[in-house]
Design an enzyme around this catalytic site. Sequence first.
Site, PDB file in Angstrom:
ATOM      1  N   ALA A  51       1.596 -12.987   6.570  1.00 33.56           N
ATOM      2  CA  ALA A  51       0.426 -13.681   6.022  1.00 33.56           C
ATOM      3  C   ALA A  51       0.850 -14.632   4.899  1.00 33.56           C
ATOM      4  O   ALA A  51       0.578 -15.839   4.949  1.00 33.56           O
ATOM      5  CB  ALA A  51      -0.598 -12.655   5.527  1.00 33.56           C
ATOM      6  N   ARG A 337      -5.770   3.508  19.433  1.00 37.22           N
ATOM      7  CA  ARG A 337      -5.008   4.452  18.609  1.00 37.22           C
ATOM      8  C   ARG A 337      -5.838   5.606  18.059  1.00 37.22           C
ATOM      9  O   ARG A 337      -5.381   6.742  18.015  1.00 37.22           O
ATOM     10  CB  ARG A 337      -4.395   3.693  17.441  1.00 37.22           C
ATOM     11  CG  ARG A 337      -3.364   2.738  17.924  1.00 37.22           C
ATOM     12  CD  ARG A 337      -2.851   1.852  16.843  1.00 37.22           C
ATOM     13  NE  ARG A 337      -1.818   1.006  17.419  1.00 37.22           N
ATOM     14  CZ  ARG A 337      -1.171   0.071  16.761  1.00 37.22           C
ATOM     15  NH1 ARG A 337      -1.449  -0.157  15.492  1.00 37.22           N
ATOM     16  NH2 ARG A 337      -0.255  -0.647  17.350  1.00 37.22           N
ATOM     17  N   GLU A 432      -3.026  -7.957   5.791  1.00 38.81           N
ATOM     18  CA  GLU A 432      -3.482  -6.565   5.718  1.00 38.81           C
ATOM     19  C   GLU A 432      -4.181  -6.258   4.391  1.00 38.81           C
ATOM     20  O   GLU A 432      -4.934  -5.286   4.285  1.00 38.81           O
ATOM     21  CB  GLU A 432      -2.291  -5.610   5.950  1.00 38.81           C
ATOM     22  CG  GLU A 432      -2.736  -4.188   6.219  1.00 38.81           C
ATOM     23  CD  GLU A 432      -1.601  -3.234   6.582  1.00 38.81           C
ATOM     24  OE1 GLU A 432      -0.531  -3.703   7.028  1.00 38.81           O
ATOM     25  OE2 GLU A 432      -1.792  -2.016   6.427  1.00 38.81           O
ATOM     26  N   ARG A 442      -8.118  -0.802  14.027  1.00 34.33           N
ATOM     27  CA  ARG A 442      -7.426  -2.006  14.499  1.00 34.33           C
ATOM     28  C   ARG A 442      -6.750  -1.755  15.842  1.00 34.33           C
ATOM     29  O   ARG A 442      -6.121  -0.717  16.027  1.00 34.33           O
ATOM     30  CB  ARG A 442      -6.353  -2.426  13.487  1.00 34.33           C
ATOM     31  CG  ARG A 442      -5.492  -3.558  13.987  1.00 34.33           C
ATOM     32  CD  ARG A 442      -4.512  -4.018  12.956  1.00 34.33           C
ATOM     33  NE  ARG A 442      -3.420  -3.091  12.712  1.00 34.33           N
ATOM     34  CZ  ARG A 442      -2.329  -2.981  13.472  1.00 34.33           C
ATOM     35  NH1 ARG A 442      -2.197  -3.701  14.574  1.00 34.33           N
ATOM     36  NH2 ARG A 442      -1.368  -2.139  13.144  1.00 34.33           N
TER      37      ARG A 442
HETATM   38  C1  LIG Z   1       6.516   0.215  11.708  1.00 34.31           C
HETATM   39  C2  LIG Z   1       5.393  -0.753  11.911  1.00 34.31           C
HETATM   40  C3  LIG Z   1       5.300  -1.476  13.083  1.00 34.31           C
HETATM   41  C4  LIG Z   1       4.263  -2.388  13.275  1.00 34.31           C
HETATM   42  N1  LIG Z   1       4.187  -3.072  14.454  1.00 34.31           N
HETATM   43  C5  LIG Z   1       3.190  -3.969  14.635  1.00 34.31           C
HETATM   44  C6  LIG Z   1       3.104  -4.721  15.830  1.00 34.31           C
HETATM   45  O1  LIG Z   1       3.920  -4.592  16.728  1.00 34.31           O
HETATM   46  N2  LIG Z   1       2.084  -5.590  15.965  1.00 34.31           N
HETATM   47  C7  LIG Z   1       1.144  -5.783  14.987  1.00 34.31           C
HETATM   48  O2  LIG Z   1       0.250  -6.610  15.171  1.00 34.31           O
HETATM   49  N3  LIG Z   1       1.224  -5.092  13.835  1.00 34.31           N
HETATM   50  C8  LIG Z   1       2.210  -4.198  13.630  1.00 34.31           C
HETATM   51  N4  LIG Z   1       2.274  -3.494  12.459  1.00 34.31           N
HETATM   52  C9  LIG Z   1       1.378  -3.861  11.357  1.00 34.31           C
HETATM   53  C10 LIG Z   1       1.885  -5.132  10.693  1.00 34.31           C
HETATM   54  O3  LIG Z   1       3.292  -5.125  10.657  1.00 34.31           O
HETATM   55  C11 LIG Z   1       1.380  -5.322   9.262  1.00 34.31           C
HETATM   56  O4  LIG Z   1       0.013  -5.082   9.207  1.00 34.31           O
HETATM   57  C12 LIG Z   1       1.641  -6.742   8.809  1.00 34.31           C
HETATM   58  O5  LIG Z   1       2.986  -7.105   9.020  1.00 34.31           O
HETATM   59  C13 LIG Z   1       1.277  -6.931   7.345  1.00 34.31           C
HETATM   60  O6  LIG Z   1       1.647  -8.244   6.992  1.00 34.31           O
HETATM   61  P1  LIG Z   1       1.245  -8.827   5.577  1.00 34.31           P
HETATM   62  O7  LIG Z   1       1.820 -10.201   5.517  1.00 34.31           O
HETATM   63  O8  LIG Z   1      -0.206  -8.692   5.355  1.00 34.31           O
HETATM   64  O9  LIG Z   1       1.969  -7.882   4.506  1.00 34.31           O
HETATM   65  P2  LIG Z   1       3.515  -7.430   4.336  1.00 34.31           P
HETATM   66  O10 LIG Z   1       4.378  -7.843   5.458  1.00 34.31           O
HETATM   67  O11 LIG Z   1       3.446  -5.981   3.974  1.00 34.31           O
HETATM   68  O12 LIG Z   1       3.995  -8.243   3.086  1.00 34.31           O
HETATM   69  C14 LIG Z   1       3.561  -7.930   1.792  1.00 34.31           C
HETATM   70  C15 LIG Z   1       4.236  -8.889   0.842  1.00 34.31           C
HETATM   71  O13 LIG Z   1       3.624  -8.767  -0.433  1.00 34.31           O
HETATM   72  C16 LIG Z   1       4.601  -8.596  -1.442  1.00 34.31           C
HETATM   73  N5  LIG Z   1       3.978  -7.813  -2.502  1.00 34.31           N
HETATM   74  C17 LIG Z   1       3.188  -6.718  -2.399  1.00 34.31           C
HETATM   75  N6  LIG Z   1       2.773  -6.325  -3.613  1.00 34.31           N
HETATM   76  C18 LIG Z   1       3.303  -7.190  -4.501  1.00 34.31           C
HETATM   77  C19 LIG Z   1       3.243  -7.303  -5.904  1.00 34.31           C
HETATM   78  N7  LIG Z   1       2.516  -6.477  -6.651  1.00 34.31           N
HETATM   79  N8  LIG Z   1       3.944  -8.306  -6.475  1.00 34.31           N
HETATM   80  C20 LIG Z   1       4.690  -9.185  -5.752  1.00 34.31           C
HETATM   81  N9  LIG Z   1       4.768  -9.129  -4.413  1.00 34.31           N
HETATM   82  C21 LIG Z   1       4.078  -8.135  -3.803  1.00 34.31           C
HETATM   83  C22 LIG Z   1       5.778  -7.922  -0.775  1.00 34.31           C
HETATM   84  O14 LIG Z   1       6.943  -8.193  -1.474  1.00 34.31           O
HETATM   85  C23 LIG Z   1       5.727  -8.623   0.604  1.00 34.31           C
HETATM   86  O15 LIG Z   1       6.393  -9.857   0.515  1.00 34.31           O
HETATM   87  C24 LIG Z   1       3.297  -2.569  12.276  1.00 34.31           C
HETATM   88  C25 LIG Z   1       3.387  -1.846  11.094  1.00 34.31           C
HETATM   89  C26 LIG Z   1       4.398  -0.920  10.921  1.00 34.31           C
HETATM   90  C27 LIG Z   1       4.407  -0.092   9.683  1.00 34.31           C
END
Ligand SMILES: Cc1cc2nc3c(=O)[nH]c(=O)nc-3n(C[C@H](O)[C@H](O)[C@H](O)COP(=O)(O)OP(=O)(O)OC[C@H]3O[C@@H](n4cnc5c(N)ncnc54)[C@H](O)[C@@H]3O)c2cc1C
Length: 640
Positions: A51, A337, A432, A442
């Site tokens: 994201a 799920r 997320e 989801r």
């Molecule tokens: C093992 C696993 C497998 C998965 N497989 C799938 C799949 O196949 N398909 C699917 O659709 N979804 C899947 N998911 C879900 C999906 O991966 C996540 O929901 C999604 O990647 C979240 O992306 P995001 O960019 O919102 O957050 P994240 O990828 O969690 O990134 C969070 C970012 O925020 C930063 N951050 C957080 N707090 C702070 C702070 N206080 N200060 C500075 N930086 C901060 C972190 O450093 C990081 O860069 C899976 C999840 C898991 C656990």
Amino acid sequence: MKYTEGAPIRDTKAPAGPIEERWEKRKFSARLVNPANKRKLNVIVVGTGLAGGSAAATLGELGYNVTSFCYQDSPRRAHSIAAQGGINAAKNYRGDGDSIYRLFYDTVKGGDFRARESNVYRLAQVSVNIIDQAVAQGVPFAREYGGLLDTRSFGGAQVSRTFYARGQTGQQLLLGAYQALERQIAAGTVTMHTRHEMLDVIVSDGRARGVIVRDMVTGEIERHLADAVVLATGGYGNVFFLSTNAKGCNTTAIWRAHERGAYFANPCYTQIHPTCIPVSGDYQSKLTLMSESLRNDGRVWVPLRKNDERAPGDIPEDERDYYLERIYPAFGNLVPRDIASRAAKNVCDEGRGVGPGGLGVYLDFRDAINRLGRDAVEKKYGNLFEMYERITGENPYDVPMRIYPAVHYTMGGLWVDYDLQSTIPGLFVIGEANFSDHGANRLGASALMQGLADGYFVLPTTIGDYLADGPFGEVDEEAVAEAEIKVRSKIDRLLAVNGTRTPDSFHRELGKLMWDYCGMERTEESLRKALERIPELRQEFWENVKVSGTAEELNQVLERAGRVADFFDLAELMCLDALVRTESCGGHFRAESQDADGEALRDDENFAHVSAWERTPDGPVLHKEPLEYEYVKMTQRSYK
Ligand SMILES: Cc1cc2nc3c(=O)[nH]c(=O)nc-3n(C[C@H](O)[C@H](O)[C@H](O)COP(=O)(O)OP(=O)(O)OC[C@H]3O[C@@H](n4cnc5c(N)ncnc54)[C@H](O)[C@@H]3O)c2cc1C
């Protein structure tokens, strides 16, 4: 814990009219910022997962001045890298009857009618652009012999719409977003700060105007100011201590924004994933997911007899219970799920579970290997099989995998409107970290879709409408100083306790309590117990936690302590939210509310709303956002 009910809340940004025209309308009505003005506008993006990475890259490309933060040593170590199975898109390459409408329908139904129709429709529309964008970046999606991108099936859908790159889809997509981000860093439009943890949002004159961060290497507290702030900080499943999330995932960024006035929506909606490697001992600190994609070919079963201790290979076919295929013949092993997790819990509760403690069910590839050959199975799932073998010491080509449900994803998050703006003007929340599009459950492969839809396509348009009124001028120095003092005093307070227990030991105890009382099944009694115990444990934490080291250095104990402190407050709100919602829906299963077949029983008359919680000095205030369904008829979900 007492709460009061406040005025209802509404999303005022989603246009009315035919659902397929709403996003077009919003894009057209959103004001534009001309290129020269964009250069004068500063945007902070916290988070570099799918994201945040995609958002920062796109905003940089558009010409805004972007400052980006993450707590890892590189943006590409964000937790998104762990995503395995795939990403949904309504491309209908297979000609199997998929469409934008069907993806929309499946997602609304899969979320148990607790998501907004307008948002979900937009997500389905944008899904097709994501694949084109990723392919243009060179993301190596799996292809079929004919050259078209390959797809597979995921839970809650009868079509094959999940695009994948072996069992490493998140990694490949993140490398695409990361390259786009790096390009902007090199071009000077994005300034990247790794190893920086955001610890507060600065709110000045009612607008989000910056963040306070801690340099995790030197301990220095820094202020960064901007015209808008975007949080892309991921989910909070680690409140349960054991989960499939990366160890670093936490709630601090969104929780501290909540403390500043951003409403928190549906905190109790937690996804328990049915196919994880079972817990193996008391000292384990992490659980491992076995991707849902495995349910395309793996068959889930348990012995028919209770306490059957025979090896799986010794149990003849007619003494096996392929319970998902039996109970849900239409979707079989590919039920969503929440349904698959509860079914696994039920057979284990009946005493038919396998492995240590009877907390496991088989995921068996014998038939797939016989049908397709070992090579074909290895091509599709090889890295997952290898991971399983490394962790358990068992070879899943020869013996069935043993799996059990585990905490995986949080549908709750900060409340946002159709523009992805929180209740604090200028604070946008994506991926997320927001509550947005998945309702109470989801569907698999939809998180990557949502994160990238938000970052590449939705936010870059909607934030422009907000920034068209900017730049917003000087930031009130008092507001900045107050935020800085708040951050410093929390750190000082943690260091001053000097007790005897580690932050991790408190976290482990809190997580167990959450799993036992607010996990796969919740009751009024269990939630009341949790609400009694959490404040006691929190008090003990603040009286007896031991944070070694100082604030002026790399100090992981201090980092953890701050996150655990926030988890305590979040856990309490989750239990309250779960207690107030006396219906069952999706991942929120209240034992008191089930039908004759043991399925989740919704109460649409009283609970067809989003619960948006405000934090006030007098306690939590609940604001309800009514959910209306014009296109998908609300029915009892059935996958039979
Ligand atoms: C093992 C696993 C497998 C998965 N497989 C799938 C799949 O196949 N398909 C699917 O659709 N979804 C899947 N998911 C879900 C999906 O991966 C996540 O929901 C999604 O990647 C979240 O992306 P995001 O960019 O919102 O957050 P994240 O990828 O969690 O990134 C969070 C970012 O925020 C930063 N951050 C957080 N707090 C702070 C702070 N206080 N200060 C500075 N930086 C901060 C972190 O450093 C990081 O860069 C899976 C999840 C898991 C656990």
